[in-house]
Design a protein around this motif. Structure first.
Motif, PDB file in Angstrom:
ATOM      1  N   CYS B  72      32.031  39.202  52.994  1.00 10.48           N
ATOM      2  CA  CYS B  72      33.112  39.740  52.162  1.00 10.48           C
ATOM      3  C   CYS B  72      34.125  40.485  53.020  1.00 10.48           C
ATOM      4  O   CYS B  72      34.803  41.405  52.547  1.00 10.48           O
ATOM      5  CB  CYS B  72      32.549  40.674  51.091  1.00 10.48           C
ATOM      6  SG  CYS B  72      31.619  39.798  49.832  1.00 10.48           S
ATOM      7  N   ASP B  77      39.917  36.680  52.402  1.00 10.79           N
ATOM      8  CA  ASP B  77      41.039  36.534  51.484  1.00 10.79           C
ATOM      9  C   ASP B  77      42.145  35.654  52.045  1.00 10.79           C
ATOM     10  O   ASP B  77      43.173  35.453  51.385  1.00 10.79           O
ATOM     11  CB  ASP B  77      41.611  37.918  51.151  1.00 10.79           C
ATOM     12  CG  ASP B  77      41.249  38.317  49.724  1.00 10.79           C
ATOM     13  OD1 ASP B  77      40.776  37.433  48.970  1.00 10.79           O
ATOM     14  OD2 ASP B  77      41.430  39.488  49.377  1.00 10.79           O
ATOM     15  N   ARG B  87      32.382  32.587  46.078  1.00 11.05           N
ATOM     16  CA  ARG B  87      31.821  33.076  44.807  1.00 11.05           C
ATOM     17  C   ARG B  87      31.233  31.899  44.013  1.00 11.05           C
ATOM     18  O   ARG B  87      30.106  31.961  43.524  1.00 11.05           O
ATOM     19  CB  ARG B  87      32.939  33.740  44.013  1.00 11.05           C
ATOM     20  CG  ARG B  87      32.553  35.064  43.408  1.00 11.05           C
ATOM     21  CD  ARG B  87      33.724  35.638  42.625  1.00 11.05           C
ATOM     22  NE  ARG B  87      34.565  36.520  43.417  1.00 11.05           N
ATOM     23  CZ  ARG B  87      35.898  36.432  43.512  1.00 11.05           C
ATOM     24  NH1 ARG B  87      36.550  35.471  42.896  1.00 11.05           N
ATOM     25  NH2 ARG B  87      36.565  37.296  44.229  1.00 11.05           N
ATOM     26  N   ARG B 138      31.516  38.693  40.392  1.00 14.86           N
ATOM     27  CA  ARG B 138      32.932  39.070  40.215  1.00 14.86           C
ATOM     28  C   ARG B 138      33.264  40.303  41.040  1.00 14.86           C
ATOM     29  O   ARG B 138      34.418  40.535  41.362  1.00 14.86           O
ATOM     30  CB  ARG B 138      33.212  39.382  38.760  1.00 14.86           C
ATOM     31  CG  ARG B 138      33.049  38.163  37.876  1.00 14.86           C
ATOM     32  CD  ARG B 138      33.481  38.505  36.478  1.00 14.86           C
ATOM     33  NE  ARG B 138      33.354  37.344  35.617  1.00 14.86           N
ATOM     34  CZ  ARG B 138      33.879  37.297  34.406  1.00 14.86           C
ATOM     35  NH1 ARG B 138      34.548  38.328  33.937  1.00 14.86           N
ATOM     36  NH2 ARG B 138      33.722  36.220  33.676  1.00 14.86           N
ATOM     37  N   ARG B 139      32.220  41.095  41.321  1.00 11.06           N
ATOM     38  CA  ARG B 139      32.481  42.322  42.082  1.00 11.06           C
ATOM     39  C   ARG B 139      32.647  42.031  43.571  1.00 11.06           C
ATOM     40  O   ARG B 139      32.906  42.931  44.354  1.00 11.06           O
ATOM     41  CB  ARG B 139      31.327  43.319  41.900  1.00 11.06           C
ATOM     42  CG  ARG B 139      31.186  43.814  40.465  1.00 11.06           C
ATOM     43  CD  ARG B 139      30.410  45.117  40.408  1.00 11.06           C
ATOM     44  NE  ARG B 139      29.034  44.998  40.837  1.00 11.06           N
ATOM     45  CZ  ARG B 139      28.030  44.610  40.025  1.00 11.06           C
ATOM     46  NH1 ARG B 139      28.264  44.318  38.774  1.00 11.06           N
ATOM     47  NH2 ARG B 139      26.811  44.536  40.495  1.00 11.06           N
ATOM     48  N   THR B 141      34.530  41.320  46.514  1.00 13.05           N
ATOM     49  CA  THR B 141      35.936  41.310  46.907  1.00 13.05           C
ATOM     50  C   THR B 141      36.011  41.408  48.419  1.00 13.05           C
ATOM     51  O   THR B 141      35.114  41.954  49.064  1.00 13.05           O
ATOM     52  CB  THR B 141      36.694  42.500  46.300  1.00 13.05           C
ATOM     53  OG1 THR B 141      35.910  43.674  46.518  1.00 13.05           O
ATOM     54  CG2 THR B 141      36.931  42.300  44.821  1.00 13.05           C
TER      55      THR B 141
END
Lengths: 439, 451
Positions: B72, B77, B87, B138-139, B141
């Motif tokens: 993560c 990103d 995910r 979903r958490r 990031t």
């Protein structure tokens, strides 16, 4: 190997380094201290092997001891004992090991131990004959030095009434790929018939040891069935060779009897079907019948040594073909490296089965030597053979076979050696030529 | 009761392929040991030993625990699809979990945090926990650095709480291990090696091949590249299916050698090349264990090379005994699953002693193939184009001869093949980074001998 051998008690400690010991330890796992030596067992009951046992391990007592217990011919030879009552007693062979011929370095001391050891249950761990410290694992290798232990077939001896045979691994091959079968039966008229069959597995084929065993067994079995029925011995001989060939051919399709590793996966040995030579002699009704395929031989040596000794077979070999074709003389042919390439054999990949047979009517008593090239390489000419065999061969066939095997081993033992000695008695002393060839 | 574990273990068979014949003075014995395990994944209802802690009513599951470690770090990103694909892939892997399997999800950055179920515990897979876990994804990031050693440490703590036999990790990274020293990663790997197995995946092209393959090698798992993040879900599903197929863990290859026999090397040669020589742990007099991890329904080949003492023509010895063992649950004598013998027979028959066993020849070639690819790519990176051309040319040749089409195809993306038979190649001027990394990662893959 010897149930009386000293064993450290479970839970004891090494006297040298105090390492805890296992029950079966003969040496300390930590410091290597020999444990049995420290507290010699009472009564000196560990004479099993002399120190001089050679690394060749050929005559481990186990090997010799097992010979009387286990007939040396193939499983099918059990047929021996189901046949009509034989003329000659088929008693168990007498003790076989003769210290005089026990291959050179084998200690005579081992021999008296032989028979009792045969009955020792397998559970009792054997000690390696090479390093003499490791136990022998169930696969037949030493748990210490890894060396293969003698196998039953490494050295086989058998005596049956008037005929005897000895087979030995020799000094250069890792296993014995020769096999023999000897037997006695009777013709319909009650007169005795004696049979000796010797086979030499072809090393360049796969499972030669199984091939020779199957061939010797099948030929012997057929002769034991055919001769009492009155089939002419020469005809019976021909049928026996065909039966042996069939037995070897049938091996070709089968999976190896041993584990896969035993037969070398993927090695060139797998390319060829099992194959072997065969040579056999029958003494029956005053006739001597020989039959063969390959380069195993029969020699005739008259007892009085006055008549000429003779070779009664002609090899299916490159050298013999060269000589027969007049292309080379015998000396040149046998000096060639191709000399021993055989041109006839039993096996699924044989070109064509051509059983050779011959019948002789000896005019005097003598002995018939049926042997593989492991012997005749060291006594090629009939005269050499006659010199190599003891004078009293007719009375002591087993001893003579042992002496001949010893002759081959002394000469170098480059191949497996198998010899059957079959005395042939003629009632009246003969004159004239040593033998008459009838066919 | 004593044999409780026996019937539940898949059947292992050991076959030895070798030319046991040595010439006079010959001392080197090579053998390919093929280990095949059958029954794993198909025993249907036979639980492995040690599953008592698993919940009742799930008799068909071996005691298994899986931790998924997802990178993560901030780079995930770029592009944002990478995080989204990670995910989705993790969700797909969770869906593949069999009921009753213990699991956890770890979010990895410069530190590790178990985002599901949390509290350094493992959840037990059922429809409810699977839904919860996917919700928790979903958490995930992106943000932070990369310190893989900490991820492995947390995974180890989580898996240690499992009573299951099969303890497995799945690790996904997209970047270099920049936020801890290489020593820290090495230390972490040493600490957890043998405690669980782990598959490692690199996504994209910004990660270090040797790091990912090193993790997989140390933890007896697979390594691969997922150049396109869109393929992650399929890869994760396959990895998880593979993990679910494992039936027996902590299997070791035990080699016993007689006095005077020296082990030259031991390596796995199929399905991938993996050096095992240095990973020996002594197991009694003259015996040593080499870890092989966990097994399902599969077959692997090992190349064992030993040096035996000199012996005379006609002698025969056992050069090594190879057995597959699993440790006893109570720490007693390990159970021997199967064994094979490596022999040496000295002969003066030159035809016998000079022939090379086809399996040994094949895998010697496959090992060389993996090696020359590595050397060729290293040379290329160093700017030694002649060296790279020679090595990769040899690789093309070996791949063709052995029928390793997968590797041949990967090679053809890095070099232009002029003549495969002679190994004549030209380096491509422009090579996609993904292609080069794929070749490097997969160079250890081997093919079996053509039957």
């Amino acid at each position: 190997m010897s149930p009386q051998m000293h064993r450290p008690a479970a839970g004891s400690l090494c006297p040298a380094c105090a390492e805890p010991l296992e029950e079966d330890d003969r040496f300390c796992g930590a410091c290597g201290q020999e444990l049995s030596a420290l507290s010699p067992p009472p009564g000196g009951d560990r004479p099993t092997l002399a120190v001089s046992v050679p690394p060749e391990w050929r005559t481990g007592p186990g090997a010799e001891a097992s010979v009387p217990a286990e007939p040396s011919s193939s499983p099918s030879s059990s047929g021996d004992f189901e046949l009509p009552p034989p003329q000659t007693p088929q008693t168990p062979p007498p003790p076989v090991a003769d210290p005089r011929i026990a291959p050179p370095a084998a200690p005579p001391a081992a021999v008296p131990q032989a028979v009792p050891q045969a009955s020792v249950p397998q559970a009792v761990a054997k000690v390696c004959v090479a390093c003499r410290s490791g136990h022998v694992d169930p696969d037949g290798y030493c748990e210490n030095c890894g060396h293969a232990q003698p196998r039953e077939r490494d050295h086989m001896e058998r005596e049956l009434g008037p005929v005897a045979a000895v087979s030995d691994r020799g000094l250069r091959h890792h296993r014995n790929e020769d096999a023999f079968a000897i037997s006695t039966t009777a013709l319909p008229d009650g007169s005795p018939a004696v049979v000796a069959v010797v086979c030499d597995g072809v090393s360049s084929a796969t499972r030669p040891d199984e091939a020779s065993l199957a061939a010797a067994g099948a030929a012997n079995e057929l002769l034991l069935t055919a001769l009492p029925r009155g089939i002419h011995p020469e005809q019976a001989m021909r049928e026996a060779i065909v039966a042996a060939a069939t037995a070897v051919n049938s091996l070709a399709g089968q999976a190896p009897a041993g584990d896969l590793a035993e037969h070398g996966h993927g090695s060139h040995h797998q390319l060829n079907a099992p194959a072997c030579t065969i040579v056999a002699a029958i003494s029956a009704g005053g006739l001597l019948i020989v039959g063969w395929v390959g380069d195993s031989r029969v020699y005739w040596v008259p007892d009085d040594r006055e008549g000429p000794a003779a070779r009664l077979t002609e090899d299916d070999s490159w050298a013999a073909q060269m000589v027969a074709a007049g292309l080379m003389n015998e000396r040149e042919a046998y000096a060639d490296e191709r000399a021993h390439a055989i041109t006839g054999w039993l096996g699924a990949d044989a070109y064509e089965l051509e059983p050779h047979t011959a019948a002789f009517k000896p005019d005097r008593s003598g002995v018939v030597v049926v042997c593989t090239d492991g012997l005749w390489n060291y006594a090629e000419g009939p005269d050499e053979m006659a010199r190599a065999i003891p004078a009293d061969a007719a009375e002591r066939p087993l001893h003579s076979a042992q002496v001949l095997v010893g002759h081959a081993l002394d000469g170098g033992g480059h191949d497996n050696v198998t010899v059957a000695v079959l005395p042939f008695a003629v009632a009246r002393p003969g004159a004239g030529s040593g033998y008459d060839r009838r066919v | 009761m004593a044999n409780f574990s026996k019937s539940q273990v898949p059947a292992f068979s050991v076959d030895v392929y070798q030319n046991e014949y040595l010439p006079e003075g010959g001392r080197e014995v090579n053998a390919i040991v093929t280990v095949t395990s059958t029954g794993g994944g198909t025993t249907g209802g036979a639980p492995l030993r040690g599953v008592t802690a698993s919940p009742a009513g799930i008799p068909s599951s071996p005691g298994a625990a899986v931790v998924i470690m997802v990178d993560c770090s901030g780079s995930m990103d770029y592009p944002p699809t990478k995080m989204r694909n990670a995910r989705d892939a993790t969700a797909a892997a969770i869906d593949t979990l069999r009921d009753g399997v213990e699991f956890a999800v770890v979010a990895g950055t410069h530190k590790a945090s178990d985002i599901y179920p949390g509290g350094e515990r493992l959840a037990i897979a059922d429809p409810h926990t699977r839904a919860q876990a996917k919700e928790a994804l979903r958490r995930l990031t992106a943000g932070g650095g990369t310190a893989i050693g900490t991820w492995l440490g947390l995974a180890d703590r989580l898996l240690a709480s499992s009573a299951g036999d099969i303890r497995h990790g799945i690790l996904l990274t997209d970047g270099r291990n920049e936020h801890e020293s290489p020593e820290a990663l090495r230390f972490a790997l040493t600490a957890v090696a043998g405690r669980f197995t782990c598959d490692a995946r690199g996504v994209g092209t910004d990660w270090e091949v040797k790091e990912v393959t090193g993790i997989a090698a140390a933890l007896l798992g697979t390594a691969d590249i997922v150049a396109d993040p869109a393929h992650l879900a399929a890869d994760f599903t396959a990895m998880m299916e593979n993990a679910m197929g494992k039936e027996v863990a902590d299997v070791a290859l035990r080699l016993w050698t007689p006095v005077g026999v020296e082990i030259m090397f031991v390596k796995q040669v199929a399905p991938t090349v993996a050096e095992l020589t240095g990973r020996r742990t002594e197991a009694g007099p003259r015996a040593g264990d080499y870890p092989t991890g966990s097994w399902g329904d599969e077959s692997r080949d090992y190349h064992v090379c030993v040096r035996v003492p000199q012996a005379n023509i006609g002698q025969e010895m056992l050069a090594a005994r190879a057995s597959l063992i699993i440790p006893a649950p109570d720490g007693g004598a390990p159970e021997v699953l199967s064994q094979g013998l490596i022999r040496a027979v000295w002969t003066d028959d030159m035809a016998a002693s000079t022939s090379i066993n086809p399996q040994v020849a094949h895998y010697t070639g496959q090992a060389e193939l993996a090696q020359v690819i590595q050397q060729g790519l290293d040379a290329r990176k160093m700017g030694d184009y002649d060296g790279a051309t020679a090595k990769l040319g040899r690789a093309v040749q070996l791949a063709q001869v052995s029928g390793n089409e997968g590797t041949a195809k990967l090679l053809s993306k890095v070099v232009d093949v002029v003549d495969a038979a002679t190994g004549t190649v030209r380096l491509k001027a422009k090579v996609a980074e993904a292609d080069e990394m794929t070749l490097e990662t997969r160079s250890v893959r081997t093919v079996r001998v053509k039957k």
